[in-house]
Write a protein that holds these residues in place. Sequence first.
Motif, short mmCIF file in Angstrom:
data_model
loop_
_atom_site.label_atom_id
_atom_site.label_comp_id
_atom_site.label_asym_id
_atom_site.label_seq_id
_atom_site.Cartn_x
_atom_site.Cartn_y
_atom_site.Cartn_z
N HIS A 139 14.91 12.12 48.78
CA HIS A 139 14.52 11.92 47.32
C HIS A 139 12.92 11.66 47.32
O HIS A 139 12.35 11.22 48.40
CB HIS A 139 15.43 10.66 46.82
N ARG A 140 12.29 12.23 46.35
CA ARG A 140 10.95 11.92 45.84
C ARG A 140 10.88 11.59 44.47
O ARG A 140 11.64 11.81 43.55
CB ARG A 140 10.21 13.32 46.04
N TRP A 141 9.83 10.78 44.39
CA TRP A 141 9.60 10.02 42.90
C TRP A 141 8.21 9.96 42.70
O TRP A 141 7.38 9.85 43.71
CB TRP A 141 10.66 9.15 42.41
N SER A 142 7.91 9.39 41.52
CA SER A 142 6.45 8.79 41.48
C SER A 142 6.54 7.58 40.44
O SER A 142 7.61 7.40 39.55
CB SER A 142 5.58 9.88 41.03
N GLY A 143 5.27 6.78 40.48
CA GLY A 143 5.31 5.89 39.36
C GLY A 143 3.85 5.71 38.90
O GLY A 143 3.02 6.31 39.59
N ILE A 144 3.35 5.08 37.85
CA ILE A 144 2.34 4.97 37.12
C ILE A 144 1.84 3.71 37.46
O ILE A 144 2.36 2.90 36.86
CB ILE A 144 2.26 5.41 35.60
N MET A 145 0.45 3.46 38.02
CA MET A 145 -0.03 2.21 38.01
C MET A 145 -1.18 2.10 37.17
O MET A 145 -1.44 3.21 36.19
CB MET A 145 -0.77 2.06 39.41
#
Length: 371
Positions: free
Chosen positions: A322-328
């Motif tokens: 699985h791959r994902w991203s988040g916003i800092m």
Amino acid sequence: MQLSFWELKNWFTNIDFTIVGSGIVGLHCALELREKFPLAKILVLEKGILPQGASTKNAGFACFGSVSEILDDLRSHSEEEVLQLVQKRWEGLQLLRKRIGDEALDLKPYGGYELFLKDDESTYEDCLQKLPFINELLKPLFKNDVFSKEIDRFAFQGIHEYVLFNPYEAQIDTGNMMQQLLRMATNKHILILNQQTVTSYVEKNNEVEVVLDDFSFQTKKLFFATNGFAKELTNGEVKPARAQVLITKPIANLDIKGTFHLDKGYYYFRNFENRILLGGGRNLDFEGETTTALGQTEIIQNKLEQLLKEVILPNQSFEIEHRWSGIMGVGNHKNPVVRQLSENVFCGVRLGGMGVAIGSLIGKELADLMN
């Protein structure tokens, strides 16, 4: 949107505190406000199905900075400022553990390691040389040496012989943490509404009109806990910073346990049970990753896979599940922004990629503006 009398009465009338953002900061702020004001009506608005920034998307590192990160911070901050930053992160982690409990966090105190790639001789030598200085700098806070030099025992490849070990670092389960925070908020009669985007607000006498996509309501006080999404509504010195992450399928006989840092913290990995979770690479494309759009890019994903194959798991086969991203939320200074924006509007933002560590403390400081 046409609301019923019951919906207006129970959710949107006589609101004392409205918090925008249901992540670590927003929920800690709500829980602190509940302790201060037991009878207050508290409403939390979240634009996503789940918290949209990084609170449910981070790697689950209970950390406060590697040696190279701290040295990097010292290039743009004073020694006193850096010590205060580490102290805030450490105090925030203790507050998080106290509120949620180590069992609910699934906290695993395996310690943290900083690795140095063979082709990064200068950073490696700099960190080894300045290790005593960093330990001395942090001694007022920890009373002991934080970092020690150890031989790599994990059979990584392409790295220098020594790694820097920090026994105070740990892993947490990000999903468990946020589920517990949401459960606690609900149990304290804090109202949480998802998929509600605040588009603007207007101060009116002793109240604030909060404007959503299709209707508006009044609140006595308004708090922004939107971190990477803060710039539009708070005019704060915050830029979004996307972090891309991947996780492997289970790997037989995986012997890697701990949290690991590479390249001044721009890459980080850990085991989750018998998988490897790896993230980072923002430094390959700072401009492209200054975005609030969730997604992946080929340049960063290719680099993450290369690190897995050549450095982390050189002699093991693996598959990515699985791959994902988040916003800092980042800025020119590592200090978070906790301030009053106007008479009845406040913000707690710019966590600098350390949301797990300082999010709870920033939530508390945000609520403390009501003193």
